[in-house]
Enzyme design. Structure first.
Site, mmCIF file in Angstrom:
data_model
loop_
_atom_site.group_PDB
_atom_site.id
_atom_site.type_symbol
_atom_site.label_atom_id
_atom_site.label_comp_id
_atom_site.label_asym_id
_atom_site.label_seq_id
_atom_site.Cartn_x
_atom_site.Cartn_y
_atom_site.Cartn_z
ATOM 1 N N GLN A 102 0.840 -1.200 0.000
ATOM 2 C CA GLN A 102 0.000 0.000 0.000
ATOM 3 C C GLN A 102 0.875 1.251 0.000
ATOM 4 O OE1 GLN A 102 -2.148 1.778 3.395
ATOM 5 N NE2 GLN A 102 -4.033 1.208 2.334
ATOM 6 N N TYR B 184 -5.737 10.856 4.583
ATOM 7 C CA TYR B 184 -4.381 11.112 4.113
ATOM 8 C C TYR B 184 -4.386 11.965 2.840
ATOM 9 C CZ TYR B 184 -3.342 7.851 7.807
ATOM 10 O OH TYR B 184 -3.267 7.259 9.050
ATOM 11 N N ARG C 275 -7.706 2.424 -2.663
ATOM 12 C CA ARG C 275 -8.593 2.410 -1.486
ATOM 13 C C ARG C 275 -9.245 3.777 -1.310
ATOM 14 N NH1 ARG C 275 -7.800 1.039 5.002
ATOM 15 N NH2 ARG C 275 -9.043 -0.852 4.856
ATOM 16 N N GLY D 262 -8.963 -7.114 9.041
ATOM 17 C CA GLY D 262 -7.975 -6.325 9.748
ATOM 18 C C GLY D 262 -7.628 -6.939 11.089
ATOM 19 N N ARG D 263 -8.400 -6.611 12.125
ATOM 20 C CA ARG D 263 -8.069 -7.065 13.482
ATOM 21 C C ARG D 263 -8.072 -8.583 13.605
ATOM 22 N NH1 ARG D 263 -13.119 -7.645 16.326
ATOM 23 N NH2 ARG D 263 -14.874 -7.014 15.008
#
Length: 361
Positions: free
Chosen positions: A101, A182, A229, A315-316
């Protein structure tokens, strides 16, 4: 088997064949070396999770100006490229596919966290007004320097070079981070982008940099090696994209423009507008990845079953369970995350989560 059979169908993404519909979502871990090379345990960490098929790495800066947090990796120097080669080899040895990424944080930075200690950059000189962790404690993000047109062109070139470096490192592709507050997300957001030139004002202008970066990266390494993304309405990093109709207009235009590039995938960090997500499904010609906040184990396949997604990145669940694929297949219990070890440190909470075999991964 505790989850829908749709998860276990193979899928062709770009030029790679995936064994199922799971993937590893990008997760910042802040364990890189001071020079931005992946830390000594990075290859172990990603290699442990190779059974997830598509491994999307943590955000990786395409330039020194792209760094926001301490100890995040880069992919813009020969040393960083060599470090990522070890990660790519480990993932491939486990049968996985690696997409790095590319994350330029823009104003979500602090001079204390970067090697050059320069002022952060952004579409406009507007602080995110966010707390930022530094080596000497929490500090507010400063007012950034507004990028000139020449700076913007250099930033596009930085993304292009980073993508080429990722492929040189052995990665199978890259994901452009246009989400989560971002730099590219900042250009999309009216409250972060007050420009009056061709990169600000109208929906078309605010979308311009995202499209230019995607086009340049696709031209460099091939569109079928590029994902992107997006996170419509995501309020991270001080972002406020406006009301629902404003957001829908922005992202329907942007996704329509990006769809023309025939990228490998669109990765949506979804916060709840299912009508907008349905419009993406209709407009997008290739793979659609969807991550929703707060999904339970039983809900992982819901968007795939509903026809809204092709792949469900984790993810987690992936962070705390290196063998999450086996656990989901067999209905085995899951490890819980240790919040104290999420960012920074060594192997604790990184490469030492136990597997079903009763050993540390």
């Amino acid at each position: 088997m505790s989850t829908s059979s749709s998860l276990w169908q193979p899928f062709k993404l770009g030029r790679v064949e995936l064994p199922h519909r799971l993937a590893m979502a990008p997760l910042t871990r802040s364990r890189a070396n001071a020079d931005g090379t992946p830390g000594p345990l990075a290859a172990t960490y990603y290699g442990q999770r190779a059974s997830l098929g598509l491994i999307i790495t943590e955000g990786t800066q395409p330039s020194a100006d792209g760094q926001g947090y301490p100890n995040t990796p880069g992919i813009h120097t020969p040393e960083q490229t060599a470090g990522w080669r070890e990660v790519a080899d480990a993932v491939h040895a486990g049968g996985g596919t690696l997409f790095i990424q590319l994350m330029h944080v823009g104003r979500m930075s602090h001079p204390d966290n970067t090697p050059h200690h320069r002022q952060p950059v952004a579409p406009s000189a507007l602080s995110a007004d966010q707390d930022m962790f530094t080596a000497t404690g929490q500090k507010k993000t400063p007012v950034p320097r507004e990028l000139s047109i020449q700076d913007i062109q250099a930033t596009v070139a930085d993304f292009r070079h980073a993508a080429a470096s990722a492929i040189a490192a052995g990665a199978d592709g890259v994901e452009i981070h246009g989400a989560n507050g971002y730099l590219l997300h900042q250009f999309l957001s009216p409250n972060a982008n007050h420009r009056t030139d061709t990169y600000g004002g109208s929906i078309d202008n605010r979308s311009r940099l995202v499209v230019e970066v995607a086009r340049a990266v696709a031209a460099e390494i091939g569109a079928d090696r590029v994902g992107i993304r997006l996170s419509p309405s995501m309020p991270l990093g001080g972002i406020d994209e406006g009301d629902t109709e404003t957001v829908r207009a922005q992202y329907r235009h942007l996704v329509g423009e990006l769809a023309l590039l025939n990228l490998a995938y669109l990765h949506v960090h979804h916060v709840g507008d299912d009508e907008l997500l349905c419009s993406f499904r209709e407009a997008w010609p290739t793979a659609l990845l969807v991550v929703r906040y707060g999904r339970t184990r039983e809900q992982i396949a819901d968007d795939i079953d509903a026809g809204l997604a092709d792949i469900a990145p984790l993810g987690r669940f992936a962070l705390a369970n290196p063998d999450i694929v086996e656990r989901l297949r067999t209905g085995a219990p899951l490890n819980e995350i240790d919040p104290a070890t999420l960012y920074g440190g060594g192997e604790a909470g990184y490469t030492d989560y136990p597997t079903l075999a009763g050993t540390q991964a």
